[in-house]
Design an enzyme around this catalytic site. Structure first.
Site, PDB file in Angstrom:
ATOM      1  N   SER A   1     -12.390 -55.342 -50.628  1.00  0.00           N
ATOM      2  CA  SER A   1     -11.424 -56.608 -50.608  1.00  0.00           C
ATOM      3  C   SER A   1     -10.430 -56.691 -49.888  1.00  0.00           C
ATOM      4  O   SER A   1     -10.134 -57.952 -49.816  1.00  0.00           O
ATOM      5  CB  SER A   1     -11.599 -56.154 -52.704  1.00  0.00           C
ATOM      6  OG  SER A   1     -12.853 -56.868 -52.733  1.00  0.00           O
TER       7      SER A   1
ATOM      8  N   HIS B   1      -3.147 -55.352 -50.837  1.00  0.00           N
ATOM      9  CA  HIS B   1      -4.118 -55.820 -51.349  1.00  0.00           C
ATOM     10  C   HIS B   1      -4.943 -54.051 -51.163  1.00  0.00           C
ATOM     11  O   HIS B   1      -5.202 -53.962 -49.866  1.00  0.00           O
ATOM     12  CB  HIS B   1      -4.851 -56.312 -50.075  1.00  0.00           C
ATOM     13  CG  HIS B   1      -6.470 -57.609 -51.133  1.00  0.00           C
ATOM     14  ND1 HIS B   1      -7.355 -57.512 -51.953  1.00  0.00           N
ATOM     15  CD2 HIS B   1      -5.983 -58.572 -51.903  1.00  0.00           C
ATOM     16  CE1 HIS B   1      -7.918 -57.529 -52.414  1.00  0.00           C
ATOM     17  NE2 HIS B   1      -7.143 -58.698 -52.783  1.00  0.00           N
TER      18      HIS B   1
ATOM     19  N   GLY C   1      -9.432 -52.504 -51.685  1.00  0.00           N
ATOM     20  CA  GLY C   1     -10.829 -52.956 -51.646  1.00  0.00           C
ATOM     21  C   GLY C   1     -11.177 -51.615 -51.876  1.00  0.00           C
ATOM     22  O   GLY C   1     -11.005 -50.113 -51.902  1.00  0.00           O
TER      23      GLY C   1
ATOM     24  N   GLY D   1     -18.050 -45.088 -53.278  1.00  0.00           N
ATOM     25  CA  GLY D   1     -17.366 -44.780 -52.541  1.00  0.00           C
ATOM     26  C   GLY D   1     -17.171 -45.273 -50.952  1.00  0.00           C
ATOM     27  O   GLY D   1     -16.149 -44.364 -50.204  1.00  0.00           O
TER      28      GLY D   1
END
Length: 466
Positions: free
Chosen positions: A63, A303, A305, A309
Site C-alpha cells: 500500500s 504510510h 503496506g 508475508g
C-alpha cells in the site's frame, strides 16, 4: 540522541536486534537525514535459497504504492488538469458505486483522503493487461456498497486509489505503470522496481514468509504475488529497493529530485501533509489523514503496506528533512518497522515517544451490552461481537472472500481471530492482546431507534448485517 557519525552502527545494531526478536527472515532499511544517507540490511530474501538481503534487493511495498499515486495526482493538479474538489465523475464519467446519487458527489479529495464512503477492499481479479484499472472501475467499483455519505468519515479505501489510478491513465493517455515510471521513477532516479513477478526476476527479490498454521515455522509463500494485478494504483505487486523508495519520501520533503529537478510544486507538497480529516475517535492524541499520507502525530507523515508475508513502512519528518524506509518479508516485520521507526523518531529526531493506548482493567464492563452485540461485515471480514458468562465482550474476526484465497495461495491456513474488547468510552473500545494489553481500538457508530449501533469502525467501516 544518535550522532550522524554513529548512525550506521546504531542502525545495523538495532535492525539485527529487532529482526531476531520478531523472527523476520529479511529486512532492508534506508534512512536519509539532512542530506546524509545510510542503508542497512539483515537476513535472507528466502529461507529456502538463503540468498542474503543486499541494499539493491527488491521487496513488495504493497500500500505504500498509494503515495506514488498521490504524487501522480498532485502533478495533474499542478498542471491544472485536475481540481481536488471536483467530482471524480467529471474526469471519469463511468465512475459509480451502488448508490448513483452518492457517486455524483465523490470528489478527487474524497478519494485521496479515504472519505469516498464506499467498500474499499475489492480484491477480485479483473485482467492482467493494460485495461486492468479500466475494468476495475467499470466492473468492481460499480458494485461497491456505499456505507457512508461522501466526506462523512474516514474509512480506508483501496478501491478509491484504484479509481485515482484510472484517472491518471485517462489524463496521461498511458498505463499506470508507464505513468509512474515516466513521471516519477525516472526523474527520481529509481530503477530498482518491478510491477510483476516476471519483472522481479531481473533483480535480487524477496519473497514473503508465512506460517502454515499459527504455531508452525515460517516458510516461503507458495506464490510471490498473492494479490491480483487488478489494482496497481493501490498496491498489489509493486516491488522496490529500500534505497529507491526512500527517494519517494525525499520527494515530499522538497518537491524535487536529488539533482534539483522539480517534480511537485511546494504548495502541493505542503497540501498533502496538511491534516484533511480526523481519524476515528481515540483515547490518545488524535491522528489525521492528509492527502494520501497518514499523519500519526504533528510533524510526522507515514504510510505502511502489507499482505500475507509482507510488511513495509515509509516515514518522513519534513521539518527535520528526514525520511526512512523499512521493508520486510514476514507479517511480524510490521513490529520491526514500528519499533525501529519509533526509535528513529525518539533517538534521531529527538521527538517524544508516542502515547500508548491505555488498557482498562479486567473488571471494566459496559452497563448494557445489547447495543453492541451482533454481526458486522466488510467484503473481507465478518465481525461478531458476543458476551460471555462473566459479562465480558468479545470480537471475533473471520476472514472472507479474497482474504481466504490469499492466505491459501500463500500456503497458510486462514485464521479466525478472537479478542476481548474493553470499553474506554460510550462507543470506544480497545482490543486486548494475548499479553493482556491493548493492541488497537475500535469505535461503534450511530445508534438506531432501538439503540443498536449501525456499524463498527476499525480502519474500515463495517456495517451491521443483522
Amino acid at each position: 540522541m544518535v550522532k550522524p557519525q554513529c548512525l550506521q552502527t546504531w542502525l545495523e545494531t538495532e535492525l539485527s536486534r529487532l529482526s531476531d526478536t520478531h523472527e523476520v527472515p529479511g529486512v532492508s532499511v534506508a534512512l536519509s537525514s539532512g542530506g546524509h544517507s545510510v542503508e542497512a540490511t539483515c537476513g535472507v530474501l528466502n529461507t529456502r535459497t538463503r540468498i542474503a538481503v543486499t541494499p539493491d534487493s527488491l521487496f513488495q511495498i504493497q500500500s505504500i504504492t498509494k503515495i506514488f499515486t498521490t504524487a501522480l495526482v498532485m502533478q495533474l493538479v499542478d498542471e491544472g488538469l485536475v481540481q481536488l474538489d471536483q467530482p471524480i465523475g467529471t474526469y471519469l464519467p463511468e465512475f459509480r458505486t451502488t448508490d448513483p446519487a452518492a457517486s455524483e458527489k465523490v470528489t478527487v479529495r474524497h478519494l485521496l483522503t479515504h472519505t469516498g464512503g464506499f467498500e474499499g477492499d475489492l480484491w477480485q481479479p479483473t485482467t492482467s493487461g493494460p485495461d486492468a484499472l479500466d475494468r476495475f472501475v467499470r466492473d468492481l467499483v460499480a458494485l461497491a456498497p456505499q456505507h457512508s455519505r461522501p466526506g462523512q468519515r474516514f474509512s480506508y479505501c483501496n478501491a478509491g486509489f484504484g479509481t485515482l489510478g484510472r484517472l491518471v491513465e485517462v489524463l496521461r493517455g498511458t498505463t499506470y505503470e508507464q505513468a509512474l515510471r515516466h513521471h516519477l521513477a525516472e526523474p527520481l532516479g529509481i530503477d530498482e522496481l518491478a510491477f510483476s513477478a516476471d519483472q522481479a526476476l531481473a533483480f535480487r527479490t524477496a519473497i514473503g514468509h508465512v506460517r502454515p498454521t499459527p504455531s508452525g515455522p515460517l516458510i516461503p509463500a507458495r506464490h510471490w504475488a498473492l494479490m491480483p494485478p487488478s489494482n496497481p494504483a493501490a498496491g498489489n505487486q509493486l516491488a522496490m529497493s529500500a534505497r529507491g523508495l526512500v527517494r519517494l519520501g525525499n520527494l515530499f520533503l522538497s518537491g524535487a529530485s536529488a539533482n534539483g529537478v522539480r517534480i511537485l510544486s511546494e504548495p502541493s507538497v505542503a497540501l498533502t501533509l496538511q491534516p484533511q480529516v480526523r481519524h476515528r475517535q481515540s483515547s490518545v492524541a488524535p491522528t489525521h489523514q492528509g492527502l494520501g499520507w497518514h499523519l500519526p502525530q504533528p510533524e510526522v507523515a507515514e504510510h505502511g503496506g502489507g499482505c500475507p508475508g509482507v510488511a513495509t513502512m515509509l516515514l518522513i519528518v519534513p521539518d527535520q528533512n528526514l525520511a526512512a524506509v523499512v521493508l520486510t518479508n514476514a507479517d511480524t516485520g510490521a513490529k520491526v518497522a514500528r519499533h525501529l521507526l519509533d526509535l528513529v523518531l525518539t533517538e534521531l529526531a529527538g521527538m517524544p515517544a508516542a502515547a500508548s493506548l491505555p488498557t482498562p482493567g479486567v473488571e471494566v464492563r459496559v452497563a448494557d451490552p445489547r447495543p453492541f452485540l451482533g454481526r458486522y461485515s466488510t467484503r473481507q471480514s465478518l465481525l461478531e461481537v458476543t458476551r460471555d458468562g462473566e459479562g465480558r465482550l468479545w470480537l471475533t474476526n473471520e476472514p472472507r472472500n479474497e482474504s481466504v484465497t490469499m492466505a491459501r495461495l500463500a500456503g497458510a491456513t486462514p485464521v479466525t481471530a478472537r479478542h476481548e474488547i474493553r470499553p474506554l468510552g460510550p462507543d470506544l473500545f480497545v482490543l486486548i492482546g494475548a499479553d493482556g494489553h491493548a493492541t488497537s481500538s475500535i469505535t461503534f457508530l450511530e445508534q438506531d431507534q432501538e439503540r443498536h449501533f449501525s456499524a463498527l469502525m476499525t480502519s474500515r467501516v463495517a456495517p451491521r448485517v443483522e
